[in-house]
Design an enzyme around this catalytic site. Structure first.
Site, PDB file in Angstrom:
ATOM      1  N   ASP A 189      -1.198  11.156   7.800  1.00  0.00           N
ATOM      2  CA  ASP A 189      -1.985   9.927   7.686  1.00  0.00           C
ATOM      3  C   ASP A 189      -3.470  10.281   7.724  1.00  0.00           C
ATOM      4  O   ASP A 189      -3.817  11.463   7.783  1.00  0.00           O
ATOM      5  CB  ASP A 189      -1.606   8.925   8.803  1.00  0.00           C
ATOM      6  CG  ASP A 189      -1.639   7.488   8.285  1.00  0.00           C
ATOM      7  OD1 ASP A 189      -2.719   7.039   7.863  1.00  0.00           O
ATOM      8  OD2 ASP A 189      -0.588   6.821   8.293  1.00  0.00           O
ATOM      9  N   HIS A 258      -3.778   6.444   2.770  1.00  0.00           N
ATOM     10  CA  HIS A 258      -3.613   7.082   4.086  1.00  0.00           C
ATOM     11  C   HIS A 258      -3.739   8.604   3.963  1.00  0.00           C
ATOM     12  O   HIS A 258      -2.953   9.356   4.544  1.00  0.00           O
ATOM     13  CB  HIS A 258      -2.259   6.691   4.695  1.00  0.00           C
ATOM     14  CG  HIS A 258      -2.227   5.258   5.152  1.00  0.00           C
ATOM     15  ND1 HIS A 258      -2.833   4.845   6.310  1.00  0.00           N
ATOM     16  CD2 HIS A 258      -1.700   4.151   4.578  1.00  0.00           C
ATOM     17  CE1 HIS A 258      -2.670   3.535   6.459  1.00  0.00           C
ATOM     18  NE2 HIS A 258      -1.988   3.084   5.407  1.00  0.00           N
ATOM     19  N   GLU A 322      -0.740   0.248   1.603  1.00  0.00           N
ATOM     20  CA  GLU A 322      -2.166   0.023   1.875  1.00  0.00           C
ATOM     21  C   GLU A 322      -3.079   0.974   1.086  1.00  0.00           C
ATOM     22  O   GLU A 322      -3.728   1.839   1.665  1.00  0.00           O
ATOM     23  CB  GLU A 322      -2.425   0.170   3.382  1.00  0.00           C
ATOM     24  CG  GLU A 322      -1.652  -0.853   4.191  1.00  0.00           C
ATOM     25  CD  GLU A 322      -1.836  -0.730   5.699  1.00  0.00           C
ATOM     26  OE1 GLU A 322      -1.969  -1.767   6.350  1.00  0.00           O
ATOM     27  OE2 GLU A 322      -1.853   0.412   6.222  1.00  0.00           O
TER      28      GLU A 322
HETATM   29  C1  ACM Z   1       2.611   0.001   7.324  1.00  0.00           C
HETATM   30  O1  ACM Z   1       2.778  -0.553   8.417  1.00  0.00           O
HETATM   31  N1  ACM Z   1       1.383   0.251   6.880  1.00  0.00           N
HETATM   32  C2  ACM Z   1       3.731   0.394   6.491  1.00  0.00           C
END
Ligand code: ACM
Ligand code: ZN
Length: 521
Positions: A189, A258, A322
């Protein structure tokens, strides 16, 4: 012999609640002459049982080949039955009578789950790791059991905080006890890259370390470095540990968002060139992989090659959640890619990226799962969607095309929420089958997965507090038939179950914590 079918009671108190329990009179008593009889295929499972019993009882039971022994008294028989229609893939039958115990199943998985149930027929002290000089007996009973869903998962985020091998193994032990079968490992991440990739050593040399963690906007970062990663050898060892417990590990490598830890290591994979630092704050980050640059695809494929080499799982998680589109919108390379591929929007560019990775993974004989943001009209028909939030209509469309979904509804199974926002009852009452879904499509809900995001979970104590007992509720949702789910019964059984886990020293949330909602209402 008197028989009475029971829902549950304090004597026979099992989580997840089995499909059918018929209690019978009498007890089976263990002694040093009790023998484990087994199919040779089940040698390892028999050994698991022998060791488990030895820990608390001091009885070092003999294991013998089922086909060689006539005498069936005072035995525990583990038997694969190939042609018994009533048994389901992960299901088992467990019969305890006064002179013998029999566990039968179609598969070794079923036998293993039968043993997990057998564990719960003992008094809690059986979980003790030191020998007690007691007489050990269990009630006579007949149990028929199989799971409601095939995907019964738990996701741990080790990117935001790194916990390491021992904690992961303890979680795997508890998952096995609860008949959970998927460990989804979120390894990368913005705040950390935690898996050794030999071809790109900077991913761990640079990407696994951050300077600190934000306290608040005003106070800035705490200045306490966070680091850690798994060597490929460590991962392989943990994968086999999980496999011995019938748990599949699905690694998640989150692309194309991410990805700040990747870009801190290899800034040339970004749209703007960097430099970047491994992030010390949380939330969505605008820097993402540049989909216009060919070397990004080379990188992704190289990483996936190593990941597929380490993890035998049929399914690989590619993240996809995201992804802000700001950089792509202004990047000449990304815009050229869109022109060349006839893509109208940056959303289409994400779909293009997803589908290219999907092709790569499927051409290697694997399948993939991604967060619901990966859904697009050209997505491979076997791709699995993990639903967490927003755009449920798109998930319904995916289901109505006969495709598969795993449910991780944020408001029900995101265990990172504290109990005042997500009380145990709310998790327990969650049903993974959406109300609006047509009955003939139910089978496309593979199951559910609880997620533990660890931005604000820096240590084992917090991790356990957030996870337990809510993960115990998740296990029952995943296994027990809907009509047998009952929160009051669950609470009673939970009380007893926690006496078992007390021997494993888990910092589970107290009743005062997890019943917050009950106090309010
Ligand atoms: C997430 O909670 N961004 C998958
Ligand atoms: Zn770009």
């Amino acid at each position: 012999m008197k028989r009475n079918e029971i829902e549950s009671n304090t004597k026979i108190s099992i989580i997840p609640e089995p499909v059918k329990i018929i209690s019978e009179e009498g007890i089976f008593t263990f002694n040093k002459k009790t023998v484990i009889l087994t199919d040779l295929k089940l040698k390892e499972i028999a050994e698991f049982l022998r060791q488990f019993l030895a820990q608390a009882t001091g009885l070092n039971l003999n294991i013998k080949d089922l086909t060689q022994i006539e005498e069936k008294n005072n035995t525990i028989t583990l038997r694969i039955i190939d042609n018994m229609k009533s048994l389901k893939h992960e299901g088992y039958d467990l019969n305890v009578s006064q002179d013998k115990i029999e566990i039968s199943a179609l598969t070794p998985t079923g036998i293993f789950y039968g043993i997990q149930t057998l564990r719960q027929l003992f008094p809690p002290k059986i979980e003790s790791l030191s020998q007690k000089n007691l007489e050990w007996s269990i009630p006579c009973v007949r149990i028929e059991d199989f799971p409601r869903f095939t995907w019964r998962g738990f996701m741990l985020d080790e990117a935001r905080h790194f916990f390491g091998r021992d904690i992961v193994k303890k979680i795997l032990d508890l998952m096995a006890f609860l008949k959970l079968n998927i460990f989804h490992w979120h390894l990368t991440d913005d705040q950390g890259w935690r898996i050794e990739i030999k071809k790109y050593h900077l991913l761990t040399e640079v990407g696994s370390k951050r300077k600190g963690t934000i306290i608040s906007k005003r106070k800035g970062i705490d200045g306490i470095p966070v680091s850690g990663y798994y060597l490929q050898e460590d991962l392989k060892e943990i994968i086999s540990y999980a496999a011995e417990r019938f748990i599949t590990i699905i690694p998640e490598i989150d692309f194309p968002g991410h990805s700040t830890a990747i870009l801190a290591s290899y800034p040339e994979l970004s749209c703007i060139g960097g430099p970047f630092e491994v992030s010390t704050r949380f939330g969505i980050h605008k820097e993402v992989l540049c989909v216009g640059k060919e070397k990004v695809f080379e990188f992704v494929q190289d990483v996936l090659n190593e990941v597929m080499n380490i993890f035998p799982s049929e399914i690989i998680h590619i993240g996809g959640d995201e992804v802000p589109k700001r950089r792509w919108h202004k990047c000449p390379d990304c815009q050229n890619r869109m022109k060349d591929e006839g893509l109208e929007t940056e959303e289409d560019l994400q779909a293009y990226f997803t589908n290219k990775i999907t092709d790569y993974i499927t051409s290697h004989g694997r399948n993939l799962v991604g967060w619901n943001e990966i859904l697009n009209e050209n997505l491979d028909k076997n791709a699995i969607c993990q639903y967490w939030t927003h755009n449920f209509d798109k998930v319904l469309e995916h289901l109505r095309m006969g495709r598969n979904v795993v449910m991780s509804e944020l408001n029900a199974v995101y265990l990172n929420f504290p109990y005042n926002l997500l009380p145990l009852r709310k998790t327990y009452m969650y049903d993974p089958i959406p109300n609006e879904l047509e009955r003939n499509l139910y089978e496309h809900i593979l199951g559910l997965e609880a997620c533990l995001w660890t931005e604000y979970i820096p240590n084992k104590k917090r991790l356990e507090w957030h996870t337990f007992p809510r993960l115990i509720a998740v296990a029952e949702i995943g296994w027990t038939p809907k009509k047998k789910k009952n929160f009051q019964s669950f609470l009673k059984r939970l009380d007893y179950f926690l006496k078992r886990t007390d021997f494993h020293e888990i910092n589970y949330a107290s009743k005062d914590d997890f019943e917050k909602e009950d106090i309010k209402s």
